[in-house]
Motif scaffolding. Structure first.
Motif, PDB file in Angstrom:
ATOM      1  N   ALA A   1      85.919 -53.542  20.045  1.00  0.00           N
ATOM      2  CA  ALA A   1      86.413 -54.474  21.056  1.00  0.00           C
ATOM      3  C   ALA A   1      86.723 -55.836  20.455  1.00  0.00           C
ATOM      4  O   ALA A   1      87.700 -56.493  20.845  1.00  0.00           O
ATOM      5  CB  ALA A   1      85.387 -54.617  22.183  1.00  0.00           C
ATOM      6  N   LEU A   2      85.901 -56.268  19.504  1.00  0.00           N
ATOM      7  CA  LEU A   2      86.143 -57.566  18.879  1.00  0.00           C
ATOM      8  C   LEU A   2      87.461 -57.569  18.114  1.00  0.00           C
ATOM      9  O   LEU A   2      88.215 -58.553  18.158  1.00  0.00           O
ATOM     10  CB  LEU A   2      84.985 -57.918  17.944  1.00  0.00           C
ATOM     11  N   CYS A   3      87.749 -56.457  17.425  1.00  0.00           N
ATOM     12  CA  CYS A   3      89.011 -56.357  16.685  1.00  0.00           C
ATOM     13  C   CYS A   3      90.217 -56.345  17.623  1.00  0.00           C
ATOM     14  O   CYS A   3      91.322 -56.719  17.216  1.00  0.00           O
ATOM     15  CB  CYS A   3      89.013 -55.093  15.828  1.00  0.00           C
ATOM     16  N   CYS A   4      90.008 -55.912  18.879  1.00  0.00           N
ATOM     17  CA  CYS A   4      91.110 -55.839  19.843  1.00  0.00           C
ATOM     18  C   CYS A   4      91.222 -57.090  20.701  1.00  0.00           C
ATOM     19  O   CYS A   4      92.317 -57.603  20.942  1.00  0.00           O
ATOM     20  CB  CYS A   4      90.941 -54.623  20.747  1.00  0.00           C
ATOM     21  N   LEU A   5      90.081 -57.599  21.184  1.00  0.00           N
ATOM     22  CA  LEU A   5      90.107 -58.702  22.149  1.00  0.00           C
ATOM     23  C   LEU A   5      90.518 -60.030  21.522  1.00  0.00           C
ATOM     24  O   LEU A   5      91.215 -60.828  22.158  1.00  0.00           O
ATOM     25  CB  LEU A   5      88.736 -58.843  22.815  1.00  0.00           C
ATOM     26  N   SER A   6      90.083 -60.282  20.293  1.00  0.00           N
ATOM     27  CA  SER A   6      90.438 -61.563  19.668  1.00  0.00           C
ATOM     28  C   SER A   6      91.946 -61.701  19.454  1.00  0.00           C
ATOM     29  O   SER A   6      92.546 -62.712  19.849  1.00  0.00           O
ATOM     30  CB  SER A   6      89.681 -61.730  18.345  1.00  0.00           C
TER      31      SER A   6
ATOM     32  N   VAL B   1      82.707 -48.803  26.283  1.00  0.00           N
ATOM     33  CA  VAL B   1      83.535 -49.897  26.797  1.00  0.00           C
ATOM     34  C   VAL B   1      82.682 -51.081  27.211  1.00  0.00           C
ATOM     35  O   VAL B   1      82.991 -52.252  26.898  1.00  0.00           O
ATOM     36  CB  VAL B   1      84.393 -49.409  27.984  1.00  0.00           C
ATOM     37  N   ILE B   2      81.579 -50.813  27.916  1.00  0.00           N
ATOM     38  CA  ILE B   2      80.706 -51.887  28.385  1.00  0.00           C
ATOM     39  C   ILE B   2      80.093 -52.648  27.222  1.00  0.00           C
ATOM     40  O   ILE B   2      80.035 -53.887  27.230  1.00  0.00           O
ATOM     41  CB  ILE B   2      79.596 -51.315  29.289  1.00  0.00           C
ATOM     42  N   THR B   3      79.625 -51.928  26.201  1.00  0.00           N
ATOM     43  CA  THR B   3      79.054 -52.583  25.021  1.00  0.00           C
ATOM     44  C   THR B   3      80.091 -53.463  24.336  1.00  0.00           C
ATOM     45  O   THR B   3      79.784 -54.570  23.883  1.00  0.00           O
ATOM     46  CB  THR B   3      78.523 -51.528  24.034  1.00  0.00           C
ATOM     47  N   GLY B   4      81.322 -52.973  24.273  1.00  0.00           N
ATOM     48  CA  GLY B   4      82.395 -53.760  23.669  1.00  0.00           C
ATOM     49  C   GLY B   4      82.645 -55.053  24.414  1.00  0.00           C
ATOM     50  O   GLY B   4      82.706 -56.139  23.815  1.00  0.00           O
ATOM     51  N   PHE B   5      82.773 -54.979  25.731  1.00  0.00           N
ATOM     52  CA  PHE B   5      82.981 -56.182  26.523  1.00  0.00           C
ATOM     53  C   PHE B   5      81.796 -57.144  26.399  1.00  0.00           C
ATOM     54  O   PHE B   5      81.976 -58.356  26.250  1.00  0.00           O
ATOM     55  CB  PHE B   5      83.173 -55.824  28.003  1.00  0.00           C
TER      56      PHE B   5
END
Length: 474
Positions: free
Chosen positions: A159-164, A30-34
């Motif tokens: 995370a990039l696929c989710c956050l954007s 999770v941290i790496t994703g953020f």
């Protein structure tokens, strides 16, 4: 508490390679994703910020640049904080900083306000989470560490696929202020991830050990920032190669969408290229970790990392000749594979070079050196594009930089190993680097716990850092 290190692995404790380590891995994921995806995700709000504050695109782009600069440039500060207070408290405070920055930014009245809050404060918070999470991952995994690093690194593309897309939805329904506020609340999850970083506990002492505890020598005080890592030639080679690599590594993902638009493709069709790249990257990272952890490959992880960089650089060089959309799709597939390999292996190789004891200082110093390259790389490529008006030269430059880093890593690592070393009997034997030694030990399952050193009647436990003796300046 002074300078006590509260979560160093105690003597006699072997990395569990599982158990609570999987919870640590989840937190690191999770941290790496953020940490890597958040600077890119906030870019979806740039158009509204341009309209709100009457600034240019280059002005809003500084938000992402400041976030990345804080993530990399505060590496030594994070090392000092971890060595003084431990990983768990540093991460929980970092989570508060990350959330506070975005919440304050939602009330901004100027772009400078967003620079300070959304850039500096949030960036510092993410940095205080990212580095300690990798340190704890290194302490909980040994034999399965390559796989663990690959799985943790997969947090970035996921995370990039989710956050954007989430950022676009938040902007549509709540505007940029509401979006910043909600994202700030999401960053509080970093505190929960920090709480997962439970220190390793020492084994229970037997009565005999308790009686002899008073005779033990006191543990020397650990340095807050250990610069002795620069005496290790392997670390110096790694630092130079990684800094050169970062000059070109992040350039293609920044320019590939505009490259496609310049060839006459629609905006949505062009943006799909990043989705393809991220999807391939998502699977390439754990797969690379799995391969790096095999018995045959682990002693050669440095050379696998060099191959990954060479693969990435050559992909850029060939991709620079693409003159249609299918060509760019093929480029993104191969770039995603090579980019994922680099992402999965970069910290695994550093861990193997310096060992557990010095990793907290080593990663901070490496990130500081890479921060300079991160700030110079994309702007330098943009300047080249302004002068030439050709994306081909941008990709050629990036490819040459990454290919050069691969050569530095492979040749430097090869020549820093002393080929022959005389043994006490007068014979000669091949000497191996720390990475090769650790790989052979882990591959054959011949781990020796620190507490077992007493089993050798004439032996004495050797500090972990001495593993690099064959590759050091001594």
């Amino acid at each position: 508490m002074g300078g006590a290190v509260v979560d160093d692995a105690p003597p006699g404790v072997k990395a569990p390679d599982g158990g609570w380590g999987w919870a640590v891995l989840a937190g690191c994921f999770v941290i790496t994703g953020f940490s890597y995806a958040f600077p890119k995700a906030v870019s979806v709000f740039f158009k509204e910020l341009i309209h709100e504050f009457h600034v240019g695109y280059s002005d809003t782009a500084w938000i992402s640049s400041i976030l990345l600069a804080m993530l990399y440039g505060t590496g030594p500060l994070c090392s000092v904080m971890v060595n003084k207070f431990g990983c768990r408290p540093v991460m929980m405070v970092g989570g508060l900083f990350a959330a506070l920055g975005m919440i304050l930014a939602s009330f901004a009245t100027s772009i400078m306000h967003i620079y300070i809050c959304g850039g500096v404060i949030t960036g510092l918070g993410l940095a205080l989470n990212f580095q300690p999470s990798l340190i704890m991952l290194n302490r909980y995994f040994s034999e399965k560490r390559p796989l663990a690093n690959g799985l943790a690194a997969a947090g970035s593309p996921v995370a990039l696929c989710c956050l954007s897309p989430l950022g676009q939805v938040l902007q549509y329904h709540y505007g940029w202020r509401g979006g910043f506020l909600i994202l700030g609340g999401m960053l509080l999850n970093c505190c929960a991830c920090g709480a997962l970083m439970r220190p390793l506990l020492p084994p229970k002492k037997t009565p005999a050990l308790e009686d002899s505890a008073a005779e033990d020598k006191p543990k020397p005080k650990k340095k807050l920032l250990d610069f002795s890592v620069f005496k290790d030639r392997g670390f110096v080679v790694y630092t130079v190669a990684a800094s050169v690599m970062v000059l070109g590594l992040f350039v293609p993902p920044v320019f590939v969408v505009n490259y496609a638009k310049g060839l006459g493709n629609e905006d949505t069709k062009s943006a799909l290229l990043l989705t393809i790249l991220g999807f391939v990257d998502m699977f390439a990272r754990p797969a690379s970790g799995l391969i790096a952890g095999t018995k045959w490959m682990r002693p050669r992880s440095i050379y696998l990392f060099s191959f990954a960089m060479l693969f990435n650089g050559c992909t850029d060089l060939v991709g620079s000749q693409a003159d249609n959309y299918p060509g760019l799709v093929v480029f993104c597939i191969f770039f995603g594979m090579s980019y994922g390999m680099v992402g999965a292996l970069q910290f695994e190789v550093l861990m193997a070079i310096v060992g557990t004891d010095k990793f907290s200082s080593a990663i901070g110093l490496v990130l500081l050196m890479e921060a300079i390259a991160v700030l110079v790389g994309p702007p330098g490529a943009g300047l080249l594009l302004d002068r030439t008006k050709q994306y081909m030269y941008v990709f050629l430059l990036a490819g040459c930089e990454v290919t050069l880093s691969a050569l530095i890593m492979a040749l430097g690592s090869f020549f820093c190993i002393k080929k022959q070393q005389k043994n006490p009997g007068g014979g000669e034997e091949m000497a191996m680097s720390a990475v090769e030694k650790e790989g052979l030990q882990n591959g054959a399952g011949e781990h020796v716990e620190n507490g077992d050193a007493a089993a050798d009647p004439g032996g004495e436990e050797e500090p972990r850092g001495r593993e690099n003796g064959t590759c050091s300046a001594e």
